[in-house]
Design a protein around this motif. Sequence first.
Motif, short mmCIF file in Angstrom:
data_model
loop_
_atom_site.label_atom_id
_atom_site.label_comp_id
_atom_site.label_asym_id
_atom_site.label_seq_id
_atom_site.Cartn_x
_atom_site.Cartn_y
_atom_site.Cartn_z
N LYS A 394 0.83 -1.21 0.00
CA LYS A 394 0.00 0.00 0.00
C LYS A 394 0.87 1.27 0.00
N TYR A 395 0.51 2.23 -0.86
CA TYR A 395 1.26 3.48 -0.96
C TYR A 395 0.32 4.67 -0.79
N LEU A 396 0.78 5.64 0.00
CA LEU A 396 0.08 6.89 0.19
C LEU A 396 0.96 8.03 -0.36
N PRO A 397 0.37 9.13 -0.88
CA PRO A 397 1.18 10.21 -1.50
C PRO A 397 1.85 11.09 -0.45
N ALA A 398 3.16 11.29 -0.61
CA ALA A 398 3.89 12.21 0.27
C ALA A 398 3.72 13.65 -0.22
N ASN A 399 3.74 13.85 -1.53
CA ASN A 399 3.54 15.17 -2.13
C ASN A 399 2.44 15.05 -3.19
N PRO A 400 1.21 15.28 -2.82
CA PRO A 400 0.08 15.07 -3.74
C PRO A 400 0.24 15.83 -5.05
N GLY A 401 -0.21 15.19 -6.13
CA GLY A 401 -0.20 15.81 -7.44
C GLY A 401 0.93 15.37 -8.33
N GLY A 402 1.89 14.63 -7.80
CA GLY A 402 3.01 14.18 -8.60
C GLY A 402 2.75 12.84 -9.26
N THR A 403 3.80 12.29 -9.82
CA THR A 403 3.74 10.99 -10.50
C THR A 403 4.49 9.97 -9.66
N LEU A 404 3.89 8.80 -9.52
CA LEU A 404 4.54 7.71 -8.80
C LEU A 404 5.05 6.69 -9.82
N LYS A 405 6.33 6.39 -9.74
CA LYS A 405 6.91 5.39 -10.63
C LYS A 405 7.60 4.34 -9.78
N ILE A 406 7.17 3.09 -9.94
CA ILE A 406 7.72 1.97 -9.19
C ILE A 406 8.60 1.17 -10.15
N THR A 407 9.88 1.05 -9.83
CA THR A 407 10.82 0.37 -10.72
C THR A 407 11.20 -0.99 -10.17
N PHE A 408 11.43 -1.92 -11.08
CA PHE A 408 11.77 -3.29 -10.72
C PHE A 408 13.11 -3.66 -11.35
N THR A 409 14.00 -4.24 -10.57
CA THR A 409 15.28 -4.68 -11.13
C THR A 409 15.10 -5.96 -11.93
N SER A 410 14.26 -6.84 -11.43
CA SER A 410 13.97 -8.08 -12.15
C SER A 410 12.73 -8.71 -11.54
N LEU A 411 12.04 -9.50 -12.34
CA LEU A 411 10.86 -10.22 -11.87
C LEU A 411 10.99 -11.68 -12.28
N PRO A 412 10.69 -12.61 -11.38
CA PRO A 412 10.67 -14.02 -11.78
C PRO A 412 9.65 -14.23 -12.90
N ALA A 413 9.89 -15.21 -13.72
CA ALA A 413 9.03 -15.44 -14.89
C ALA A 413 7.59 -15.72 -14.53
N SER A 414 7.35 -16.26 -13.33
CA SER A 414 5.99 -16.63 -12.96
C SER A 414 5.28 -15.55 -12.14
N VAL A 415 5.94 -14.42 -11.91
CA VAL A 415 5.36 -13.36 -11.07
C VAL A 415 4.79 -12.25 -11.96
N VAL A 416 3.57 -11.86 -11.66
CA VAL A 416 2.87 -10.79 -12.37
C VAL A 416 2.65 -9.64 -11.39
N VAL A 417 2.82 -8.38 -11.85
CA VAL A 417 2.59 -7.22 -10.99
C VAL A 417 1.67 -6.23 -11.71
N ALA A 418 0.92 -5.49 -10.92
CA ALA A 418 0.07 -4.43 -11.44
C ALA A 418 -0.24 -3.48 -10.29
N ALA A 419 -0.64 -2.24 -10.63
CA ALA A 419 -0.98 -1.25 -9.61
C ALA A 419 -2.44 -0.86 -9.77
N GLU A 420 -3.11 -0.68 -8.65
CA GLU A 420 -4.50 -0.24 -8.64
C GLU A 420 -4.57 1.07 -7.86
N LYS A 421 -5.03 2.15 -8.52
CA LYS A 421 -5.19 3.43 -7.82
C LYS A 421 -6.66 3.64 -7.49
#
Length: 625
Positions: A394-421
């Motif tokens: 869970k993520y809450l905004p520290a400075n409202p109005g900006g853009t949140l970018k979540i970066t991944f170094t690597s993901l296992p082949a069987s792992v799926v990720v997505a974000a819900e706002k």
Amino acid sequence: MVKRLFASALCAALLFPAFASAAALDDYYLARFGHEASVAKALSSVQSQTTHAERCRTGFFRQLKKDWSRLEAPTQKVLAKYLARPSLSKEKTCTPVGGHFTIHYTTSGGDAVDTTDNNGNGVPDWVETVAGVFEYVYSVEVEKMGYHPPPDASYDVYLQDLATDGVYGYTQNDSAPVTGSSVSYSSWIQIDRSFASPIFSPYTPITSLRITAAHEFHHAIQFGYNAYFDTAFAEMTSTWMEDEVYDSGNQLYDYLWAYMSSVGTVAVNAGVRGGTEYGRWIFNRYLTELQQSRTVIRAVWTDLAAQPRPNNTSSPDLGIEIPFIPSLDTALQGNIGNNFVGFAKRMLMHDWESHLIDLQLIPTVPPAQINTVDGTIPAPAISLPTPYTFQVYKYLPANPGGTLKITFTSLPASVVVAAEKIGTSGITEYPYNASTQSITVPLFEAGDVVYLIACNNGNGDLSDPVAVSPAFPADNVTVTDGTGLGNDGLVLDANRLTIPAQSGGGGGGGGGGCFIATAAYGSYLHPKVAELRAFRDHWLMTNAPGRLFVSAYCRLSPPIADVIAGHEWMKSGVRGMLLPLIFAVEHPMAALMLLLFMSAAVMRQGARRLRAVSLRGRSNAALGR
């Protein structure tokens, strides 16, 4: 001398863990049946008064049978009776005319039911209620949902005092498969005699009876489909079935938190683990909502029924089970991966589509982390090595109005990720960008919440959940939030059943062990003993003379068996004496031919003797002249 002592000490040190482990296993099972030491028994008695009853011990008995060979002989002797059909003191039975069940009960002793009989028909009112509830469950699960009934002419349900054991009920399979199958087994059900004990609260006796009947009868169906079923999936299905048959029961919601608080470590297809198997019923509800039909679950059991007996085993009692995931993937036409991702999202978003008046009873998935962030941030360390698990961040905004970018170094082949706002403008999903290895959420406003879902779905399928085509057919059930099907079960109230005239005495019941054979072979689960037990259940217990013989045997044989068990030479002798009977059970046609041959030989020998006597008589008569 010193070397000898050292060697002895070393052997003892090496063997002690094995002995301790075996002893611990024996103690565990003895304690579960109330045979622990007096101090421990007193403590467990106090504890049982403050805890709720177990939902079901079907899986427990399957595990006991699996561990049987590891138990010491005295422990096996104590526990053997729990693996057999019960023998109630002064047992009586009730089989409604045209019904599908025989209710076994007693009106005396510790297992006695309430004897109130307001309609004066000779059957306690509670027994009639039990019969009516089971008939109703049968009408829903078999006649409306389309499941095959158990392979029993009249299914046996035993009423006993299970409150002292702290359990609602359980189902056990007979020792041999039904004729013509290697995987389908008959079975029986044991439930508490009244559900009046405080350990069943806050549920009323009738509610406890209803949900237990719906739960255990589906176990009976499962044993008929394929007794090598995955125990965890069996509990998932039976627990899910409770609310599909009796929507007003709602006990199944009590089991959700155990699973929902551990979704990152306990897979949907994990084995029996800490009671989470009961909470995993929620996965079945999701599938029925996505596929728009309850028959998707029936399709899984239909595929399991077609599976052969596993290799290197001869009995489901040996603990080898058929995993349910392949059958589920077959039913879903290869879409289990994307269906599981959809399940994880629904668990987070709480957008359930059925049983709507009960939504407040479904807890939300707790996030693994809660962070206040903005800008570009690294993804959390995601560790989901087991397929069919997921985590929420869970993520809450520290400075409202900006853009949140979540970066991944690597993901296992069987792992799926997505974000819900989730925000004032509604719910928006932001997918994973494989080229940038990131998820970007624009306009992370005040009041918005972003949830990162990480899901190991087994294959990394990123597509949306698929409802298969052709669609699963609808069944004939009309339950909707506690209505329909005749006021939640009262349409087949016991008072509307026709109860045959009852005799005053108790009838013998099925059950009891093959005492003498068990003593001779040293184990209730020995294959030869199992064959004799199956012969008893399928041939002797199905007719009045056979039941009379079994009743007399159960009264007379225990003291004889005790003597045999204490002398090895007697065991050998009795095994030899049992060989002809076992041969007849294993090879009935050969035994019949042999019997006919021997009878013919005896008759021929008798005829020769008569002829000889006749000739001597004639000779003597001739000489006398």
